[in-house]
Design an enzyme around this catalytic site. Sequence first.
Site, PDB file in Angstrom:
ATOM      1  N   CYS A  35      -7.537  -3.758  -1.601  1.00  0.00           N
ATOM      2  CA  CYS A  35      -7.182  -4.266  -0.269  1.00  0.00           C
ATOM      3  C   CYS A  35      -8.077  -3.747   0.846  1.00  0.00           C
ATOM      4  O   CYS A  35      -8.004  -4.249   1.971  1.00  0.00           O
ATOM      5  CB  CYS A  35      -5.742  -3.891   0.054  1.00  0.00           C
ATOM      6  SG  CYS A  35      -5.522  -2.103   0.071  1.00  0.00           S
ATOM      7  N   CYS A 104      -1.365   0.645  -4.650  1.00  0.00           N
ATOM      8  CA  CYS A 104      -1.428   1.392  -3.387  1.00  0.00           C
ATOM      9  C   CYS A 104      -1.481   2.903  -3.617  1.00  0.00           C
ATOM     10  O   CYS A 104      -1.989   3.643  -2.774  1.00  0.00           O
ATOM     11  CB  CYS A 104      -0.236   1.040  -2.508  1.00  0.00           C
ATOM     12  SG  CYS A 104      -0.104  -0.730  -2.168  1.00  0.00           S
TER      13      CYS A 104
HETATM   14 FE1  FES Z   1      -3.607  -1.510   0.713  1.00  0.00          FE
HETATM   15 FE2  FES Z   1      -1.207  -0.877  -0.105  1.00  0.00          FE
HETATM   16  S1  FES Z   1      -1.914  -2.849   0.471  1.00  0.00           S
HETATM   17  S2  FES Z   1      -2.945   0.418   0.001  1.00  0.00           S
END
Ligand code: FES
Length: 126
Positions: A35, A104
């Site tokens: 992400c 994450c």
């Molecule tokens: Fe990026 Fe959780 S969505 S660390």
Amino acid sequence: MPAYSDLVVEHFQNPRNSGEMTDPDGEATTANPVCGDRMRVMIRVKGGRVTEMRWLTRGCPPAIATSSFASELIRGWTLAEVEALTREQLAEGIGGLPKDKVHCSVLAADALRAAIADYRGRSGSP
Ligand code: FES
């Protein structure tokens, strides 16, 4: 945040050990490849053990929560123990994460390993 465990919510709402550290013994910033969220970890090392971890994370609630959880979990651990810590252990330790959020917890595990590598580079410790 109904999909998160009570522990995730608690650490997200009351994060421990966040913020800067003066003159850390090791530090690193890593990005989550999934992400792009980022985490900076700073550690203090004494006698081959991590005595303190501080962190700054720009990320989602599970990333903040696992950063906070890790900062308490690893206090007093040897460098090798911290290096062996996996994102799955962090996710399980905090009461589990939704399937699409397990990635994450990689931030804290990766950033800690990188901070220890930085410490080893600075200190000449094998
Ligand atoms: Fe990026 Fe959780 S969505 S660390």
